[in-house]
Design an enzyme around this catalytic site. Sequence first.
Site, PDB file in Angstrom:
ATOM      1  CE  LYS A   1       0.503  14.176 -14.694  1.00  0.00           C
ATOM      2  NZ  LYS A   1       0.272  14.509 -16.111  1.00  0.00           N
TER       3      LYS A   1
ATOM      4  CG  HIS B   1       7.899  12.110 -25.231  1.00  0.00           C
ATOM      5  ND1 HIS B   1       6.546  12.138 -25.498  1.00  0.00           N
ATOM      6  CD2 HIS B   1       8.136  13.124 -24.350  1.00  0.00           C
ATOM      7  CE1 HIS B   1       5.993  13.120 -24.798  1.00  0.00           C
ATOM      8  NE2 HIS B   1       6.929  13.729 -24.095  1.00  0.00           N
TER       9      HIS B   1
ATOM     10  CE  LYS C   1       6.435  17.723 -14.638  1.00  0.00           C
ATOM     11  NZ  LYS C   1       6.639  16.403 -15.224  1.00  0.00           N
TER      12      LYS C   1
ATOM     13  NE  ARG D   1       1.395  17.881 -13.555  1.00  0.00           N
ATOM     14  CZ  ARG D   1       1.830  17.001 -12.662  1.00  0.00           C
ATOM     15  NH1 ARG D   1       1.355  16.990 -11.436  1.00  0.00           N
ATOM     16  NH2 ARG D   1       2.754  16.132 -12.987  1.00  0.00           N
TER      17      ARG D   1
ATOM     18  CG  HIS E   1       0.881  12.646 -26.485  1.00  0.00           C
ATOM     19  ND1 HIS E   1       0.225  13.298 -25.459  1.00  0.00           N
ATOM     20  CD2 HIS E   1       2.096  12.317 -25.985  1.00  0.00           C
ATOM     21  CE1 HIS E   1       1.005  13.345 -24.389  1.00  0.00           C
ATOM     22  NE2 HIS E   1       2.148  12.754 -24.679  1.00  0.00           N
TER      23      HIS E   1
ATOM     24  NE  ARG F   1      -4.182  -1.830   1.739  1.00  0.00           N
ATOM     25  CZ  ARG F   1      -4.113  -2.984   2.394  1.00  0.00           C
ATOM     26  NH1 ARG F   1      -3.184  -3.191   3.289  1.00  0.00           N
ATOM     27  NH2 ARG F   1      -5.008  -3.916   2.150  1.00  0.00           N
TER      28      ARG F   1
ATOM     29  CG  ASN G   1      -0.562  18.133 -22.800  1.00  0.00           C
ATOM     30  OD1 ASN G   1       0.285  17.254 -22.675  1.00  0.00           O
ATOM     31  ND2 ASN G   1      -1.715  17.950 -23.398  1.00  0.00           N
TER      32      ASN G   1
ATOM     33  CG  HIS H   1       3.410  17.083 -24.620  1.00  0.00           C
ATOM     34  ND1 HIS H   1       4.248  18.161 -24.616  1.00  0.00           N
ATOM     35  CD2 HIS H   1       4.082  16.084 -24.001  1.00  0.00           C
ATOM     36  CE1 HIS H   1       5.385  17.829 -24.006  1.00  0.00           C
ATOM     37  NE2 HIS H   1       5.312  16.570 -23.620  1.00  0.00           N
TER      38      HIS H   1
HETATM   39  N1  LIG Z   1       6.010  10.878 -15.080  1.00  0.00           N
HETATM   40  C1  LIG Z   1       6.075  11.930 -15.859  1.00  0.00           C
HETATM   41  O1  LIG Z   1       5.697  13.041 -15.499  1.00  0.00           O
HETATM   42  C2  LIG Z   1       6.663  11.774 -17.219  1.00  0.00           C
HETATM   43  C3  LIG Z   1       6.978  12.908 -17.987  1.00  0.00           C
HETATM   44  C4  LIG Z   1       7.579  12.735 -19.224  1.00  0.00           C
HETATM   45  C5  LIG Z   1       7.859  11.467 -19.691  1.00  0.00           C
HETATM   46  N2  LIG Z   1       7.533  10.378 -18.931  1.00  0.00           N
HETATM   47  C6  LIG Z   1       7.828   9.008 -19.403  1.00  0.00           C
HETATM   48  O2  LIG Z   1       9.229   8.862 -19.530  1.00  0.00           O
HETATM   49  C7  LIG Z   1       9.502   7.817 -20.474  1.00  0.00           C
HETATM   50  C8  LIG Z   1      10.636   8.218 -21.381  1.00  0.00           C
HETATM   51  O3  LIG Z   1      11.782   8.455 -20.618  1.00  0.00           O
HETATM   52  P1  LIG Z   1      13.244   8.539 -21.275  1.00  0.00           P
HETATM   53  O4  LIG Z   1      13.201   9.459 -22.427  1.00  0.00           O
HETATM   54  O5  LIG Z   1      14.179   8.814 -20.160  1.00  0.00           O
HETATM   55  O6  LIG Z   1      13.422   7.098 -21.922  1.00  0.00           O
HETATM   56  P2  LIG Z   1      14.072   5.732 -21.383  1.00  0.00           P
HETATM   57  O7  LIG Z   1      13.785   5.536 -19.963  1.00  0.00           O
HETATM   58  O8  LIG Z   1      13.629   4.690 -22.337  1.00  0.00           O
HETATM   59  O9  LIG Z   1      15.634   5.954 -21.596  1.00  0.00           O
HETATM   60  C9  LIG Z   1      16.108   6.176 -22.900  1.00  0.00           C
HETATM   61  C10 LIG Z   1      17.287   5.265 -23.230  1.00  0.00           C
HETATM   62  O10 LIG Z   1      18.469   5.778 -22.620  1.00  0.00           O
HETATM   63  C11 LIG Z   1      19.180   4.740 -21.939  1.00  0.00           C
HETATM   64  N3  LIG Z   1      19.894   5.412 -20.847  1.00  0.00           N
HETATM   65  C12 LIG Z   1      19.378   5.902 -19.716  1.00  0.00           C
HETATM   66  N4  LIG Z   1      20.298   6.567 -19.022  1.00  0.00           N
HETATM   67  C13 LIG Z   1      21.457   6.476 -19.719  1.00  0.00           C
HETATM   68  C14 LIG Z   1      22.783   6.964 -19.522  1.00  0.00           C
HETATM   69  N5  LIG Z   1      23.072   7.744 -18.485  1.00  0.00           N
HETATM   70  N6  LIG Z   1      23.709   6.657 -20.444  1.00  0.00           N
HETATM   71  C15 LIG Z   1      23.407   5.917 -21.523  1.00  0.00           C
HETATM   72  N7  LIG Z   1      22.180   5.443 -21.780  1.00  0.00           N
HETATM   73  C16 LIG Z   1      21.208   5.729 -20.883  1.00  0.00           C
HETATM   74  C17 LIG Z   1      18.107   3.760 -21.541  1.00  0.00           C
HETATM   75  O11 LIG Z   1      18.640   2.474 -21.371  1.00  0.00           O
HETATM   76  C18 LIG Z   1      17.162   3.838 -22.752  1.00  0.00           C
HETATM   77  O12 LIG Z   1      17.600   3.004 -23.784  1.00  0.00           O
HETATM   78  C19 LIG Z   1       8.203   7.565 -21.213  1.00  0.00           C
HETATM   79  O13 LIG Z   1       7.672   6.322 -20.829  1.00  0.00           O
HETATM   80  C20 LIG Z   1       7.293   8.700 -20.764  1.00  0.00           C
HETATM   81  O14 LIG Z   1       5.942   8.339 -20.735  1.00  0.00           O
HETATM   82  C21 LIG Z   1       6.959  10.517 -17.719  1.00  0.00           C
HETATM   83 ZN   LIG Z   2       6.846  15.361 -22.750  1.00  0.00          ZN
END
Ligand SMILES: NC(=O)c1ccc[n+]([C@@H]2O[C@H](COP(=O)([O-])OP(=O)(O)OC[C@H]3O[C@@H](n4cnc5c(N)ncnc54)[C@H](O)[C@@H]3O)[C@@H](O)[C@H]2O)c1
Ligand SMILES: [Zn+2]
Length: 351
Positions: free
Chosen positions: A127, A249, A211, A225, A236, A105, A229, A232
């Site tokens: 989030k 992304h 942010k 908030r 998206h 929980r 977006n 986006h």
């Molecule tokens: N929670 C939120 O508010 C929020 C906001 C924006 C995006 N997101 C989410 O974030 C995700 C995307 O995150 P991302 O862009 O970090 O992608 P990711 O987590 O897939 O990382 C991108 C790539 O970089 C590699 N990597 C990570 N750190 C590294 C480093 N220091 N050196 C070398 N390689 C490295 C990873 O192995 C991966 O292949 C999506 O799922 C998206 O929905 C969430």
């Molecule tokens: Zn984004």
Amino acid sequence: MAGSGLIGSLGRRIERVCGKLPRRVFVLTSAPVWGLWGEAFQASFAEAPIVLFLEPGEKHKTLASVEGLLREMARAGGDRGSLLIAFGGGIVGDVGGFVASIFMRGIPYIQVPTTFLAQVDSSVGGKTGVNLPEGKNLVGSFHHPLAVFADIGVLETLPDRELRAGLMESVKAGIIRDRALVRFMEDHAEEVLGRDPKSLEKVIAASIRMKAEVVNRDERESGLRMILNFGHTVGHALEQATGYKTLLHGEAVGWGMVATLYVARERGTISKGQFERLEKLIHLYGPLPALKLKASTVVAATGGDKKNVGGVRRFVLPLGIGDAGVVEDVTAAELEAAVGYVLGQAGKKQV
Ligand SMILES: NC(=O)c1ccc[n+]([C@@H]2O[C@H](COP(=O)([O-])OP(=O)(O)OC[C@H]3O[C@@H](n4cnc5c(N)ncnc54)[C@H](O)[C@@H]3O)[C@@H](O)[C@H]2O)c1
Ligand SMILES: [Zn+2]
């Protein structure tokens, strides 16, 4: 906290945040990140944390992965006092945060983001979540980390394309709320893209500040908030229309911002000069990949955005540089013209 070399003293820093480290400390990471930085990570812990792995890639951001991780934690003796550290990009952060929010929980967690995108965006705001086959991020929770440690040093190994894509979220931050950040990113692109630590730190700190301030005023996304977006809705739609395969992304958001700036220019909420200036800034942090799509397909895909309430297509439009507002009356025709403009630009590109 953002800085260089934080990983080397993480154990001590986390202990300071928690008082005393609990009996079970879990670290969720991915094999590539652990391979590069695992040794440095572990060096500062007197007792090694239990390492859990998530397969890399969006297709593993699922409830099935979450169940697997929860079961591993239960088998390893995790309890309500355990701590989870999410050490990786945004995917590890989102899954780790979600796991922490439901294990027993809810247990505390700490974010140690390792991509630029995760440092400036996904680790801030609380989030968490996973995807369903029906859409991205459709299951999740709000669960704030105890602390976020963003080590600029780990960005050293981040592929250039990932860095550039992440920087689009900083461009976004500037356009919607921080004129000074826009100016800084215009004037210092070479240093930022060359990973000069001082310049990176400045962009990261400004993006996080923006942010955090917006989220603090509107945690549950009822009003302000929404401006996060910006770019986006179309972004998206582009990700969806390309099957989440061709665009990172941030790249989709880059094109989405160009489309949105086009709508804003046509409506006069930004001037022609501002449009040109901001479009140039986006491309300065490119290249954005070429696109082969039909405008009507992209416009149809904007209808499914989960930020739309009751079927109304909500849209964030910039008001000059450093300010933005939400409108609900953008027509399909306006959008089609804007997407058509982007596809014209994106078709010409050779990437
Ligand atoms: N929670 C939120 O508010 C929020 C906001 C924006 C995006 N997101 C989410 O974030 C995700 C995307 O995150 P991302 O862009 O970090 O992608 P990711 O987590 O897939 O990382 C991108 C790539 O970089 C590699 N990597 C990570 N750190 C590294 C480093 N220091 N050196 C070398 N390689 C490295 C990873 O192995 C991966 O292949 C999506 O799922 C998206 O929905 C969430
Ligand atoms: Zn984004």
